[in-house]
Design a protein around this motif. Sequence first.
Motif, PDB file in Angstrom:
ATOM      1  N   UNK A 256      56.459  -3.890  27.491  1.00  0.00           N
ATOM      2  CA  UNK A 256      57.560  -3.053  27.967  1.00  0.00           C
ATOM      3  C   UNK A 256      58.636  -3.020  26.902  1.00  0.00           C
ATOM      4  N   UNK A 257      59.608  -2.137  27.097  1.00  0.00           N
ATOM      5  CA  UNK A 257      60.760  -2.088  26.210  1.00  0.00           C
ATOM      6  C   UNK A 257      61.987  -1.722  27.028  1.00  0.00           C
ATOM      7  N   UNK A 258      63.144  -2.047  26.509  1.00  0.00           N
ATOM      8  CA  UNK A 258      64.398  -1.704  27.153  1.00  0.00           C
ATOM      9  C   UNK A 258      65.383  -1.198  26.123  1.00  0.00           C
ATOM     10  N   UNK A 259      66.306  -0.359  26.558  1.00  0.00           N
ATOM     11  CA  UNK A 259      67.305   0.208  25.666  1.00  0.00           C
ATOM     12  C   UNK A 259      68.594  -0.606  25.758  1.00  0.00           C
ATOM     13  N   UNK A 260      69.035  -1.149  24.625  1.00  0.00           N
ATOM     14  CA  UNK A 260      70.337  -1.800  24.575  1.00  0.00           C
ATOM     15  C   UNK A 260      71.397  -0.715  24.682  1.00  0.00           C
ATOM     16  N   UNK A 261      72.330  -0.873  25.633  1.00  0.00           N
ATOM     17  CA  UNK A 261      73.394   0.104  25.809  1.00  0.00           C
ATOM     18  C   UNK A 261      74.737  -0.606  25.711  1.00  0.00           C
ATOM     19  N   UNK A 262      75.677   0.025  25.013  1.00  0.00           N
ATOM     20  CA  UNK A 262      76.958  -0.588  24.709  1.00  0.00           C
ATOM     21  C   UNK A 262      78.099   0.290  25.209  1.00  0.00           C
ATOM     22  N   UNK A 263      79.183  -0.368  25.594  1.00  0.00           N
ATOM     23  CA  UNK A 263      80.399   0.344  26.014  1.00  0.00           C
ATOM     24  C   UNK A 263      81.582  -0.344  25.359  1.00  0.00           C
ATOM     25  N   UNK A 264      82.369   0.424  24.619  1.00  0.00           N
ATOM     26  CA  UNK A 264      83.473  -0.165  23.883  1.00  0.00           C
ATOM     27  C   UNK A 264      83.023  -0.615  22.509  1.00  0.00           C
ATOM     28  N   UNK A 265      83.954  -1.167  21.765  1.00  0.00           N
ATOM     29  CA  UNK A 265      83.679  -1.609  20.404  1.00  0.00           C
ATOM     30  C   UNK A 265      83.184  -3.047  20.438  1.00  0.00           C
ATOM     31  N   UNK A 266      81.933  -3.245  20.084  1.00  0.00           N
ATOM     32  CA  UNK A 266      81.317  -4.578  20.079  1.00  0.00           C
ATOM     33  C   UNK A 266      81.426  -5.159  18.678  1.00  0.00           C
ATOM     34  N   UNK A 267      81.975  -6.359  18.589  1.00  0.00           N
ATOM     35  CA  UNK A 267      82.178  -6.995  17.288  1.00  0.00           C
ATOM     36  C   UNK A 267      80.851  -7.225  16.580  1.00  0.00           C
ATOM     37  N   UNK A 268      80.807  -6.873  15.302  1.00  0.00           N
ATOM     38  CA  UNK A 268      79.588  -7.062  14.517  1.00  0.00           C
ATOM     39  C   UNK A 268      79.376  -8.548  14.225  1.00  0.00           C
ATOM     40  N   UNK A 269      78.107  -8.945  14.180  1.00  0.00           N
ATOM     41  CA  UNK A 269      77.778 -10.329  13.846  1.00  0.00           C
ATOM     42  C   UNK A 269      78.072 -10.580  12.375  1.00  0.00           C
ATOM     43  N   UNK A 270      78.748 -11.679  12.040  1.00  0.00           N
ATOM     44  CA  UNK A 270      79.118 -11.916  10.652  1.00  0.00           C
ATOM     45  C   UNK A 270      77.973 -12.374   9.762  1.00  0.00           C
ATOM     46  N   UNK A 271      76.893 -12.953  10.365  1.00  0.00           N
ATOM     47  CA  UNK A 271      75.815 -13.507   9.554  1.00  0.00           C
ATOM     48  C   UNK A 271      76.234 -14.852   8.959  1.00  0.00           C
ATOM     49  N   UNK A 272      75.392 -15.490   8.136  1.00  0.00           N
ATOM     50  CA  UNK A 272      74.154 -14.926   7.567  1.00  0.00           C
ATOM     51  C   UNK A 272      72.935 -15.008   8.488  1.00  0.00           C
ATOM     52  N   UNK A 273      73.002 -15.804   9.571  1.00  0.00           N
ATOM     53  CA  UNK A 273      71.852 -15.830  10.478  1.00  0.00           C
ATOM     54  C   UNK A 273      71.826 -14.555  11.308  1.00  0.00           C
ATOM     55  N   UNK A 274      70.627 -14.229  11.801  1.00  0.00           N
ATOM     56  CA  UNK A 274      70.429 -13.049  12.636  1.00  0.00           C
ATOM     57  C   UNK A 274      69.741 -13.464  13.925  1.00  0.00           C
ATOM     58  N   UNK A 275      70.013 -12.718  14.987  1.00  0.00           N
ATOM     59  CA  UNK A 275      69.317 -12.969  16.244  1.00  0.00           C
ATOM     60  C   UNK A 275      68.003 -12.197  16.242  1.00  0.00           C
ATOM     61  N   UNK A 276      66.901 -12.905  16.468  1.00  0.00           N
ATOM     62  CA  UNK A 276      65.586 -12.280  16.505  1.00  0.00           C
ATOM     63  C   UNK A 276      65.049 -12.143  17.926  1.00  0.00           C
ATOM     64  N   UNK A 277      65.289 -13.140  18.766  1.00  0.00           N
ATOM     65  CA  UNK A 277      64.833 -13.108  20.153  1.00  0.00           C
ATOM     66  C   UNK A 277      65.986 -13.437  21.080  1.00  0.00           C
ATOM     67  N   UNK A 278      66.001 -12.819  22.245  1.00  0.00           N
ATOM     68  CA  UNK A 278      67.088 -12.963  23.201  1.00  0.00           C
ATOM     69  C   UNK A 278      66.902 -14.203  24.068  1.00  0.00           C
ATOM     70  N   UNK A 279      68.014 -14.708  24.590  1.00  0.00           N
ATOM     71  CA  UNK A 279      67.932 -15.753  25.620  1.00  0.00           C
ATOM     72  C   UNK A 279      67.301 -15.178  26.877  1.00  0.00           C
ATOM     73  N   UNK A 280      67.653 -13.944  27.191  1.00  0.00           N
ATOM     74  CA  UNK A 280      67.053 -13.148  28.246  1.00  0.00           C
ATOM     75  C   UNK A 280      67.656 -11.760  28.129  1.00  0.00           C
ATOM     76  N   UNK A 281      67.071 -10.788  28.803  1.00  0.00           N
ATOM     77  CA  UNK A 281      67.624  -9.450  28.721  1.00  0.00           C
ATOM     78  C   UNK A 281      68.992  -9.378  29.386  1.00  0.00           C
ATOM     79  N   UNK A 282      69.277 -10.270  30.325  1.00  0.00           N
ATOM     80  CA  UNK A 282      70.587 -10.289  30.971  1.00  0.00           C
ATOM     81  C   UNK A 282      71.636 -10.939  30.069  1.00  0.00           C
ATOM     82  N   UNK A 283      71.306 -12.081  29.489  1.00  0.00           N
ATOM     83  CA  UNK A 283      72.278 -12.843  28.724  1.00  0.00           C
ATOM     84  C   UNK A 283      72.393 -12.393  27.265  1.00  0.00           C
TER      85      UNK A 283
END
Length: 284
Positions: A256-283
């Motif tokens: 399956x797949x889901x669409x990430x949807x955003x509202x408002x200005x979401x702060x960009x991740x500074x890095x250098x690490x990146x998120x590859x897998x979610x804790x869950x689709x809710x969190x």
Amino acid sequence: MARADRAVTLRPVAAGDLDACHRLSMQVSWPHRREDWEFVLDLGQGFVAVVAEEVVGTALWWPFGAGHASLGSIIVAPDRQGAGIGRLLMSGLLDATEGRSLALVATQQGQPLYARYGFAPGGTVLQHQDTGPDVAAPILARGESLRPAIAGDLPLLASLDSAATGLPRQAVLAALLARAEAVVLERGGVAAGFGFLRRHGRGWLLGPVAAADAQAARTVIAHWLSAKRGEFVRIDVHAHTGLGAWLTGIGLPQVASGLVMLRGVVQAAPGPTRQFALASQALG
């Protein structure tokens, strides 16, 4: 057919609603266990929609700092859909989170509703799962090591996670450390990634995973898949990481797949690490 013959009321979700929330998720074929609901309720807040004392809808949110929140666990009972309960729940969430930027993962069904409330596409999440493929333990490069994470690693994990997400999620990581297994990948004695594994739904949920690069993420994921050969494993990854094709290739197909949807200005991740897998689709 939707029933709208009785007044629907909205009230804050409470610990006493745990069984009702679990029953509702089973009605829409979610695999969540009662323990999975307990986990997210402990970390968040939200609302239930009630008709004559029957819980017919749920909607939760989780604060990350003062400026952002994640929305999820938005369910309307199948026989009540089309009666405006989803709109009522969303209005409650937006009132409660006013002034924050927001993120959620939407099904195809839910996308039109969220778009009406000002949410815009922000990426895709790929859900991969199956009975654990026959994956060998990863071969570590020179200078690399994998070790179990311990309670004292919380500040380190929170720092890596914040660099990968741009969010203060220490409370989530602390809750995960209390109930999940986790490993830290080190390169030359310096942390280069981590990955959690916990019981969830039909088996195991692998995530969150944050890492310095895709190879580090694959090493952490392969470690857990090797440890759980023959067992059901689910992982939700960001499509832009490119891990989807690799997961399918090693025997963990996308379902399956889901669409990430955003509202408002979401702060960009500074890095250098990146998120590859979610804790869950809710969190997230």
